[in-house]
Design a protein around this motif. Structure first.
Motif, PDB file in Angstrom:
ATOM      1  N   SER A  78       0.818  -1.212   0.000  1.00  0.00           N
ATOM      2  CA  SER A  78       0.000   0.000   0.000  1.00  0.00           C
ATOM      3  C   SER A  78       0.852   1.262   0.000  1.00  0.00           C
ATOM      4  CB  SER A  78      -0.922   0.022   1.222  1.00  0.00           C
ATOM      5  OG  SER A  78      -0.172   0.156   2.429  1.00  0.00           O
ATOM      6  N   LEU A  79       2.142   1.131   0.298  1.00  0.00           N
ATOM      7  CA  LEU A  79       3.016   2.293   0.363  1.00  0.00           C
ATOM      8  C   LEU A  79       3.524   2.680  -1.023  1.00  0.00           C
ATOM      9  CD1 LEU A  79       5.180   1.499   3.520  1.00  0.00           C
ATOM     10  CD2 LEU A  79       3.195   3.017   3.358  1.00  0.00           C
ATOM     11  N   PRO A  80       3.652   3.976  -1.285  1.00  0.00           N
ATOM     12  CA  PRO A  80       4.226   4.413  -2.564  1.00  0.00           C
ATOM     13  C   PRO A  80       5.733   4.176  -2.589  1.00  0.00           C
ATOM     14  CG  PRO A  80       3.850   6.303  -1.150  1.00  0.00           C
ATOM     15  CD  PRO A  80       3.268   5.115  -0.431  1.00  0.00           C
ATOM     16  N   TYR A  81       6.305   4.200  -3.756  1.00  0.00           N
ATOM     17  CA  TYR A  81       7.756   4.088  -3.907  1.00  0.00           C
ATOM     18  C   TYR A  81       8.179   4.961  -5.070  1.00  0.00           C
ATOM     19  CZ  TYR A  81       6.741   0.995  -7.855  1.00  0.00           C
ATOM     20  OH  TYR A  81       6.280   0.483  -9.039  1.00  0.00           O
ATOM     21  N   SER A 114      12.383   6.996  -9.510  1.00  0.00           N
ATOM     22  CA  SER A 114      13.528   7.796  -9.949  1.00  0.00           C
ATOM     23  C   SER A 114      14.822   7.008  -9.921  1.00  0.00           C
ATOM     24  CB  SER A 114      13.661   9.041  -9.068  1.00  0.00           C
ATOM     25  OG  SER A 114      13.914   8.681  -7.713  1.00  0.00           O
ATOM     26  N   THR A 115      14.873   5.933  -9.112  1.00  0.00           N
ATOM     27  CA  THR A 115      16.090   5.129  -9.051  1.00  0.00           C
ATOM     28  C   THR A 115      16.340   4.354 -10.337  1.00  0.00           C
ATOM     29  OG1 THR A 115      14.847   3.323  -8.028  1.00  0.00           O
ATOM     30  CG2 THR A 115      15.957   4.850  -6.537  1.00  0.00           C
ATOM     31  N   LEU A 116      15.312   4.262 -11.207  1.00  0.00           N
ATOM     32  CA  LEU A 116      15.495   3.554 -12.477  1.00  0.00           C
ATOM     33  C   LEU A 116      16.381   4.342 -13.438  1.00  0.00           C
ATOM     34  CD1 LEU A 116      11.822   2.377 -13.109  1.00  0.00           C
ATOM     35  CD2 LEU A 116      13.746   0.944 -12.392  1.00  0.00           C
ATOM     36  N   ALA A 117      16.407   5.667 -13.279  1.00  0.00           N
ATOM     37  CA  ALA A 117      17.162   6.514 -14.207  1.00  0.00           C
ATOM     38  C   ALA A 117      18.635   6.133 -14.203  1.00  0.00           C
ATOM     39  CB  ALA A 117      16.994   7.982 -13.831  1.00  0.00           C
ATOM     40  N   HIS A 118      19.160   5.900 -15.379  1.00  0.00           N
ATOM     41  CA  HIS A 118      20.578   5.603 -15.616  1.00  0.00           C
ATOM     42  C   HIS A 118      21.008   4.198 -15.194  1.00  0.00           C
ATOM     43  CE1 HIS A 118      20.672   9.795 -16.523  1.00  0.00           C
ATOM     44  NE2 HIS A 118      20.439  10.140 -15.279  1.00  0.00           N
ATOM     45  N   LYS A 119      20.087   3.370 -14.683  1.00  0.00           N
ATOM     46  CA  LYS A 119      20.466   1.989 -14.402  1.00  0.00           C
ATOM     47  C   LYS A 119      20.655   1.232 -15.708  1.00  0.00           C
ATOM     48  CE  LYS A 119      18.613   0.854  -9.838  1.00  0.00           C
ATOM     49  NZ  LYS A 119      17.648   0.050  -9.068  1.00  0.00           N
ATOM     50  N   ARG A 122      -3.108  -8.982 -15.474  1.00  0.00           N
ATOM     51  CA  ARG A 122      -2.880  -7.926 -16.447  1.00  0.00           C
ATOM     52  C   ARG A 122      -1.380  -7.655 -16.572  1.00  0.00           C
ATOM     53  NH1 ARG A 122      -7.518  -4.370 -13.616  1.00  0.00           N
ATOM     54  NH2 ARG A 122      -5.844  -4.202 -12.087  1.00  0.00           N
ATOM     55  N   VAL A 123      -0.940  -7.449 -17.813  1.00  0.00           N
ATOM     56  CA  VAL A 123       0.462  -7.135 -18.048  1.00  0.00           C
ATOM     57  C   VAL A 123       0.871  -5.920 -17.226  1.00  0.00           C
ATOM     58  CG1 VAL A 123       2.142  -6.355 -19.759  1.00  0.00           C
ATOM     59  CG2 VAL A 123       0.546  -8.196 -20.334  1.00  0.00           C
ATOM     60  N   ALA A 124       0.004  -4.921 -17.147  1.00  0.00           N
ATOM     61  CA  ALA A 124       0.317  -3.704 -16.395  1.00  0.00           C
ATOM     62  C   ALA A 124       0.588  -4.006 -14.928  1.00  0.00           C
ATOM     63  CB  ALA A 124      -0.824  -2.698 -16.522  1.00  0.00           C
ATOM     64  N   ASP A 125      -0.139  -4.980 -14.359  1.00  0.00           N
ATOM     65  CA  ASP A 125       0.074  -5.339 -12.953  1.00  0.00           C
ATOM     66  C   ASP A 125       1.397  -6.083 -12.774  1.00  0.00           C
ATOM     67  OD1 ASP A 125      -2.281  -4.193 -11.960  1.00  0.00           O
ATOM     68  OD2 ASP A 125      -3.456  -5.962 -12.507  1.00  0.00           O
ATOM     69  N   VAL A 126       1.740  -6.941 -13.745  1.00  0.00           N
ATOM     70  CA  VAL A 126       3.023  -7.638 -13.675  1.00  0.00           C
ATOM     71  C   VAL A 126       4.170  -6.629 -13.768  1.00  0.00           C
ATOM     72  CG1 VAL A 126       4.495  -9.403 -14.713  1.00  0.00           C
ATOM     73  CG2 VAL A 126       2.010  -9.724 -14.685  1.00  0.00           C
ATOM     74  N   VAL A 127       4.026  -5.669 -14.675  1.00  0.00           N
ATOM     75  CA  VAL A 127       5.048  -4.630 -14.817  1.00  0.00           C
ATOM     76  C   VAL A 127       5.162  -3.812 -13.536  1.00  0.00           C
ATOM     77  CG1 VAL A 127       5.661  -2.510 -16.048  1.00  0.00           C
ATOM     78  CG2 VAL A 127       4.891  -4.512 -17.328  1.00  0.00           C
ATOM     79  N   GLU A 128       4.018  -3.491 -12.928  1.00  0.00           N
ATOM     80  CA  GLU A 128       4.027  -2.728 -11.678  1.00  0.00           C
ATOM     81  C   GLU A 128       4.764  -3.495 -10.577  1.00  0.00           C
ATOM     82  OE1 GLU A 128       3.406  -0.216  -8.431  1.00  0.00           O
ATOM     83  OE2 GLU A 128       3.413   0.170 -10.588  1.00  0.00           O
ATOM     84  N   ALA A 129       4.482  -4.801 -10.454  1.00  0.00           N
ATOM     85  CA  ALA A 129       5.152  -5.604  -9.432  1.00  0.00           C
ATOM     86  C   ALA A 129       6.647  -5.675  -9.701  1.00  0.00           C
ATOM     87  CB  ALA A 129       4.547  -7.006  -9.393  1.00  0.00           C
ATOM     88  N   GLY A 130       7.026  -5.901 -10.970  1.00  0.00           N
ATOM     89  CA  GLY A 130       8.444  -5.967 -11.315  1.00  0.00           C
ATOM     90  C   GLY A 130       9.143  -4.641 -11.101  1.00  0.00           C
ATOM     91  N   THR A 131       8.428  -3.538 -11.360  1.00  0.00           N
ATOM     92  CA  THR A 131       9.020  -2.213 -11.191  1.00  0.00           C
ATOM     93  C   THR A 131       9.254  -1.902  -9.723  1.00  0.00           C
ATOM     94  OG1 THR A 131       7.973  -1.425 -13.226  1.00  0.00           O
ATOM     95  CG2 THR A 131       8.710   0.249 -11.664  1.00  0.00           C
ATOM     96  N   ALA A 171      12.882  -0.956  -8.608  1.00  0.00           N
ATOM     97  CA  ALA A 171      13.150   0.430  -8.210  1.00  0.00           C
ATOM     98  C   ALA A 171      13.396   0.595  -6.717  1.00  0.00           C
ATOM     99  CB  ALA A 171      11.991   1.324  -8.642  1.00  0.00           C
ATOM    100  N   ASP A 172      12.717  -0.196  -5.891  1.00  0.00           N
ATOM    101  CA  ASP A 172      12.882  -0.077  -4.446  1.00  0.00           C
ATOM    102  C   ASP A 172      14.093  -0.904  -4.018  1.00  0.00           C
ATOM    103  OD1 ASP A 172      12.772  -0.088  -1.685  1.00  0.00           O
ATOM    104  OD2 ASP A 172      10.595  -0.245  -1.599  1.00  0.00           O
ATOM    105  N   GLU A 173      15.217  -0.236  -3.835  1.00  0.00           N
ATOM    106  CA  GLU A 173      16.476  -0.928  -3.594  1.00  0.00           C
ATOM    107  C   GLU A 173      16.577  -1.519  -2.183  1.00  0.00           C
ATOM    108  OE1 GLU A 173      19.485   1.883  -4.719  1.00  0.00           O
ATOM    109  OE2 GLU A 173      18.783   1.959  -6.812  1.00  0.00           O
ATOM    110  N   GLY A 174      15.553  -1.285  -1.370  1.00  0.00           N
ATOM    111  CA  GLY A 174      15.525  -1.872  -0.042  1.00  0.00           C
ATOM    112  C   GLY A 174      14.848  -3.230   0.008  1.00  0.00           C
ATOM    113  N   ILE A 175      14.261  -3.674  -1.115  1.00  0.00           N
ATOM    114  CA  ILE A 175      13.580  -4.971  -1.145  1.00  0.00           C
ATOM    115  C   ILE A 175      14.595  -6.056  -1.472  1.00  0.00           C
ATOM    116  CG2 ILE A 175      11.797  -6.360  -2.257  1.00  0.00           C
ATOM    117  CD1 ILE A 175      10.252  -3.810  -2.816  1.00  0.00           C
TER     118      ILE A 175
END
Length: 393
Positions: free
Chosen positions: A23-26, A29-34, A273-282, A286-290
């Motif tokens: 439920s928390l946002p993330y 921006s950490t994706l930039a330049h990876k 939905r592909v969009a949900d899979v992409v959201e989970a993968g993102t 992106a969240d480097e603490g996971i």
């Protein structure tokens, strides 16, 4: 450490992070330049990841046997708003060790960051023959004859051995992404890294078939169980190399990968939905603490009520409410298999709720996606043939 429930918690020893609060946002921006390498990235989920992450400024290397599809996708990535402009396609058969060796060397050398920040082990193929067709692994013939051939095991080689090759290479290249501009002065001699030290992430793409049986698909199911096992083995040890490992487990998704034989057993529970899979993968990317977590993706559902006996309701039509992303191994190091059991119960509840209407609807949608994919492949083959003819001329 003993948990309140009496289990033994080894999470502090494995350096894995706690359960994810979805439920928390993330921040993306950490994706930039990876610099992100995606195997099997020319189509399906791999291509969807590539488009989304490139639009957030990531440098993408696509690896696939589909040359036409891969080159077309890379051209599309370059044209995206927000694109870094640093994208690459490499022809690679993941079952060929030499191909993967060349892929990783090429991706590291081409990266404007001087190395690879993340690897997505996404390449996979469906099991076309099965028990349902009367062919395939479960239906051997003529094995009482001299010189009977061994089974080809293409699915196992691609979906398990190919993934193992990718993981092995990732464990070599990811720790070598130490760009001096992201280190403290003099840190290259063993000094302490600053807070901006680069992320090192290995994301495995599994399947619901990796935690529950998929009748009639023995190779596919075995391979995906193998990917799950590989994740569970690596998740608690790769911290020694500064690498975090996570796993994505999609249910049947709106892509043409799953063959109709497998779809016969998956249909009726709704489509992820592909969009949900992409959201989970993102989120995982992106969240480097996971660290050491696994997310499953299903059709959107609502759970009414509390506890294990909550009623599951499939969200139909164009409704956007409801949950589609679930954590599968949230307490894996405390109580092994608890979340696997709960996740399989969720799948069974979905099937019961959807029934025959959902079953037939999913089959119709799958048939349409399959025809579209076959048409796209035929077009790619024709384009490749025309290019080869022009080269000969």
């Amino acid at each position: 450490m003993t948990t309140p429930q009496g289990g033994f918690d080894i999470s502090p020893l494995t350096h894995t992070s706690g359960p994810i609060d979805l439920s928390l946002p993330y921040t993306r921006s950490t994706l930039a330049h990876k610099s992100i390498l995606i195997t099997g990235g020319a189509s399906g989920l791999g291509a969807a990841f590539a488009r989304h992450w490139a639009a957030h400024g990531a440098h993408i290397t696509i690896a696939d046997v589909d040359v036409s599809g891969g080159e077309t996708l890379v051209a599309e990535l370059h044209a995206l708003p927000g694109s870094s402009g640093h994208h690459l396609f490499c022809r690679c058969d993941v079952t060929v060790w030499e191909d993967q060796l060349r892929l990783f060397r090429t991706a590291a050398a081409a990266s404007p960051r001087g190395g690879i920040d993340a690897v997505v082990a996404n390449a996979g193929i469906p099991e076309r023959d099965s028990a349902v067709t009367g062919r395939g692994f479960e239906n051997p013939v003529g094995l009482d004859q001299d010189g009977a051939p061994a089974p080809p095991l293409r699915v196992l080689r691609t979906n398990m051995i190919g993934v193992a090759y990718t993981c092995h290479l990732a464990m070599f290249w990811l720790p070598r992404n130490r760009d001096p501009q992201y280190r403290k002065s003099g840190a290259g001699g063993g000094g302490e890294a600053d807070e901006r030290e680069r992320d090192r992430h290995l994301l495995l793409i599994g399947s619901v078939a990796g935690i529950t049986p998929l009748p009639g698909q023995p190779e596919y199911c075995a391979a995906k169980h193998g990917v799950t096992g590989l994740f569970r083995a690596l998740a608690g040890s790769t911290f020694r190399h500064g690498v975090r490992v996570n796993l994505l487990l999609p249910y049947f998704t709106d892509t043409p990968l799953v063959p109709w034989q497998g779809m016969m057993f998956l249909a009726g529970a709704g489509l992820a939905r592909v969009a949900d899979v992409v959201e989970a993968g993102t989120r995982l990317m992106a969240d480097e603490g996971i660290v050491g977590r696994a997310l499953g993706v299903t059709a959107p559902v609502e759970v009414v009520g509390d506890g294990e006996d909550g009623e599951v309701r499939v969200v139909g039509g164009g409704e956007r409410r409801g949950e589609a992303i679930w954590e599968v191994f949230a307490h894996d190091h405390e109580h092994v298999e608890v979340f696997v059991w709960r996740y399989v119960r969720l799948m069974n509840a979905l099937l019961k709720v959807r029934g025959w209407v959902g079953f037939m609807g999913d089959l119709v949608r799958f048939a349409w996606f399959r025809r579209r994919e076959e048409s796209r492949r035929e077009q790619s083959r024709r384009e490749q043939s025309r290019r080869e003819q022009r080269k000969r001329v």
